[in-house]
Write a protein that holds these residues in place. Structure first.
Motif, mmCIF file in Angstrom:
data_model
loop_
_atom_site.group_PDB
_atom_site.id
_atom_site.type_symbol
_atom_site.label_atom_id
_atom_site.label_comp_id
_atom_site.label_asym_id
_atom_site.label_seq_id
_atom_site.Cartn_x
_atom_site.Cartn_y
_atom_site.Cartn_z
ATOM 1 N N TYR A 53 -3.537 -4.750 -17.100
ATOM 2 C CA TYR A 53 -3.186 -3.836 -16.268
ATOM 3 C C TYR A 53 -2.132 -3.966 -15.055
ATOM 4 C CZ TYR A 53 -4.320 -0.390 -12.797
ATOM 5 O OH TYR A 53 -4.253 0.976 -11.952
ATOM 6 N N ARG A 54 -2.143 -5.253 -14.983
ATOM 7 C CA ARG A 54 -1.148 -5.845 -13.604
ATOM 8 C C ARG A 54 0.036 -4.913 -13.925
ATOM 9 N NH1 ARG A 54 -2.929 -12.164 -13.145
ATOM 10 N NH2 ARG A 54 -4.975 -11.674 -12.358
ATOM 11 N N PRO A 55 0.966 -5.402 -14.767
ATOM 12 C CA PRO A 55 2.238 -4.622 -14.455
ATOM 13 C C PRO A 55 2.355 -2.955 -14.382
ATOM 14 C CG PRO A 55 2.048 -5.889 -16.682
ATOM 15 C CD PRO A 55 0.629 -5.989 -15.903
ATOM 16 N N PHE A 56 1.175 -2.361 -15.000
ATOM 17 C CA PHE A 56 0.928 -0.975 -14.973
ATOM 18 C C PHE A 56 0.621 -0.528 -13.605
ATOM 19 C CE2 PHE A 56 -1.829 2.795 -15.592
ATOM 20 C CZ PHE A 56 -0.689 3.623 -16.740
ATOM 21 N N GLY A 57 -0.160 -1.393 -13.001
ATOM 22 C CA GLY A 57 -0.611 -1.248 -11.479
ATOM 23 C C GLY A 57 0.425 -1.414 -10.588
ATOM 24 N N ILE A 58 1.157 -2.358 -10.691
ATOM 25 C CA ILE A 58 2.353 -2.574 -9.988
ATOM 26 C C ILE A 58 3.317 -1.310 -10.126
ATOM 27 C CG2 ILE A 58 4.622 -3.596 -9.802
ATOM 28 C CD1 ILE A 58 3.039 -6.365 -10.535
ATOM 29 N N VAL A 59 3.563 -0.849 -11.135
ATOM 30 C CA VAL A 59 4.509 0.337 -11.502
ATOM 31 C C VAL A 59 3.726 1.698 -10.674
ATOM 32 C CG1 VAL A 59 5.370 2.056 -12.987
ATOM 33 C CG2 VAL A 59 5.742 -0.408 -13.234
ATOM 34 N N SER A 60 2.397 1.682 -11.004
ATOM 35 C CA SER A 60 1.655 2.785 -10.281
ATOM 36 C C SER A 60 2.014 2.789 -8.764
ATOM 37 C CB SER A 60 0.299 3.078 -10.798
ATOM 38 O OG SER A 60 -0.475 2.085 -10.360
ATOM 39 N N SER A 61 1.856 1.437 -8.256
ATOM 40 C CA SER A 61 1.788 1.342 -6.850
ATOM 41 C C SER A 61 3.147 1.747 -6.261
ATOM 42 C CB SER A 61 1.558 0.079 -6.511
ATOM 43 O OG SER A 61 0.162 -0.455 -6.530
ATOM 44 N N ILE A 62 4.086 1.294 -6.878
ATOM 45 C CA ILE A 62 5.572 1.944 -6.397
ATOM 46 C C ILE A 62 5.597 3.454 -6.442
ATOM 47 C CG2 ILE A 62 8.069 2.010 -7.167
ATOM 48 C CD1 ILE A 62 7.349 -1.153 -8.144
ATOM 49 N N VAL A 63 5.200 4.031 -7.644
ATOM 50 C CA VAL A 63 5.181 5.485 -7.614
ATOM 51 C C VAL A 63 4.526 5.875 -6.592
ATOM 52 C CG1 VAL A 63 4.650 7.424 -9.355
ATOM 53 C CG2 VAL A 63 5.945 5.330 -10.261
ATOM 54 N N GLY A 64 3.248 5.738 -6.237
ATOM 55 C CA GLY A 64 2.402 5.862 -5.347
ATOM 56 C C GLY A 64 3.050 6.164 -4.062
ATOM 57 N N GLY A 65 3.699 4.867 -3.615
ATOM 58 C CA GLY A 65 4.386 4.700 -2.404
ATOM 59 C C GLY A 65 5.477 5.739 -2.282
ATOM 60 N N LEU A 66 6.262 5.968 -3.287
ATOM 61 C CA LEU A 66 7.289 7.047 -3.268
ATOM 62 C C LEU A 66 6.728 8.471 -2.963
ATOM 63 C CD1 LEU A 66 9.563 5.785 -6.228
ATOM 64 C CD2 LEU A 66 10.177 5.587 -3.782
ATOM 65 N N VAL A 67 5.649 8.817 -3.684
ATOM 66 C CA VAL A 67 5.070 10.047 -3.558
ATOM 67 C C VAL A 67 4.349 10.129 -2.090
ATOM 68 C CG1 VAL A 67 2.856 11.389 -4.420
ATOM 69 C CG2 VAL A 67 4.436 10.194 -6.188
ATOM 70 N N ALA A 68 3.809 8.989 -1.557
ATOM 71 C CA ALA A 68 3.109 9.065 -0.441
ATOM 72 C C ALA A 68 4.165 9.532 0.772
ATOM 73 C CB ALA A 68 2.344 7.898 -0.101
ATOM 74 N N ALA A 69 5.542 8.650 0.656
ATOM 75 C CA ALA A 69 6.390 8.609 1.582
ATOM 76 C C ALA A 69 6.953 10.185 1.520
ATOM 77 C CB ALA A 69 7.616 7.880 1.346
ATOM 78 N N ARG A 70 7.094 10.940 0.422
ATOM 79 C CA ARG A 70 7.415 12.304 0.499
ATOM 80 C C ARG A 70 6.628 13.398 0.911
ATOM 81 N NH1 ARG A 70 11.102 15.763 0.895
ATOM 82 N NH2 ARG A 70 11.326 17.259 -0.545
ATOM 83 N N VAL A 71 5.083 13.042 0.810
ATOM 84 C CA VAL A 71 4.105 13.864 1.096
ATOM 85 C C VAL A 71 4.021 13.733 2.595
ATOM 86 C CG1 VAL A 71 1.669 14.072 1.098
ATOM 87 C CG2 VAL A 71 2.880 13.729 -0.966
ATOM 88 N N PHE A 72 4.062 12.499 3.255
ATOM 89 C CA PHE A 72 3.940 12.309 4.584
ATOM 90 C C PHE A 72 5.248 13.113 5.268
ATOM 91 C CE2 PHE A 72 5.797 10.004 8.211
ATOM 92 C CZ PHE A 72 4.701 10.314 9.039
ATOM 93 N N ARG A 73 6.377 13.044 4.773
ATOM 94 C CA ARG A 73 7.659 13.598 5.386
ATOM 95 C C ARG A 73 7.459 15.093 5.438
ATOM 96 N NH1 ARG A 73 10.577 9.396 3.178
ATOM 97 N NH2 ARG A 73 11.304 10.545 1.097
ATOM 98 N N LEU A 74 7.064 15.776 4.561
ATOM 99 C CA LEU A 74 6.650 16.866 4.439
ATOM 100 C C LEU A 74 5.713 17.356 5.405
ATOM 101 C CD1 LEU A 74 6.669 17.595 0.538
ATOM 102 C CD2 LEU A 74 8.472 18.238 2.075
ATOM 103 N N ILE A 75 4.716 16.929 5.279
ATOM 104 C CA ILE A 75 3.511 17.001 6.320
ATOM 105 C C ILE A 75 3.970 17.009 7.955
ATOM 106 C CG2 ILE A 75 1.127 16.323 7.303
ATOM 107 C CD1 ILE A 75 0.391 16.035 4.095
ATOM 108 N N TYR A 76 4.515 15.703 8.048
ATOM 109 C CA TYR A 76 4.946 15.502 9.321
ATOM 110 C C TYR A 76 6.029 16.321 9.864
ATOM 111 C CZ TYR A 76 6.001 12.545 13.566
ATOM 112 O OH TYR A 76 6.079 12.098 15.019
ATOM 113 N N LYS A 77 7.095 16.695 9.233
ATOM 114 C CA LYS A 77 7.857 17.747 9.387
ATOM 115 C C LYS A 77 7.088 19.052 9.880
ATOM 116 C CE LYS A 77 12.504 19.477 8.164
ATOM 117 N NZ LYS A 77 13.349 18.627 8.854
ATOM 118 N N ARG A 78 6.016 19.444 9.286
ATOM 119 C CA ARG A 78 5.578 20.647 9.420
ATOM 120 C C ARG A 78 4.415 20.735 10.954
ATOM 121 N NH1 ARG A 78 4.820 24.713 4.948
ATOM 122 N NH2 ARG A 78 6.560 23.849 3.294
ATOM 123 N N ALA A 79 3.951 19.565 10.977
ATOM 124 C CA ALA A 79 2.953 19.313 12.158
ATOM 125 C C ALA A 79 3.703 18.718 13.325
ATOM 126 C CB ALA A 79 1.992 17.871 11.693
#
Length: 105
Positions: A22-48
């Motif tokens: 699972y380790r390599p799978f987890g690393i990839v999902s963490s990177i994807v999660g970070g990218l998604v979180a950054a995008r979600v934050f930008r959208l929410i912060y810009k509106r808030a």
């Protein structure tokens, strides 16, 4: 060894192997999660927060109040933690479907 201790040993080995696989799978999902979180934050912060900024102010930016800096950091942290938990959980469930083993515990 009895059958039950052999079964327990095999099960322990399968869990250990699942965690390693699972380790390599987890690393990839963490990177994807970070990218998604950054995008979600930008959208929410810009509106808030009104204005042209889509990023939270950095702690050493003097043009923002301490309140704005802390509020931005709290929002960013909450979003990143929530998105990371969702992505990690979804990744673990997908891994379990593919392998039959839960990567945690």
């Amino acid at each position: 060894m009895t059958d039950t201790t052999e079964d327990a040993a095999r099960q322990k080995d399968r869990r250990r192997a699942a965690k390693i696989l699972y380790r390599p799978f987890g690393i990839v999902s963490s990177i994807v999660g970070g990218l998604v979180a950054a995008r979600v934050f930008r959208l929410i912060y810009k509106r808030a927060v009104p204005g042209p900024e889509d990023q939270a102010p950095k702690p050493l930016e003097s043009s923002y109040s301490a309140r704005q800096v802390v509020l931005g950091a709290l929002i960013q942290g909450a979003i990143f933690a929530g998105v990371k938990a969702l992505v990690d959980r979804a990744g673990a469930r997908a891994f379990e479907r593919w392998t039959g083993e839960w990567p945690g515990d």
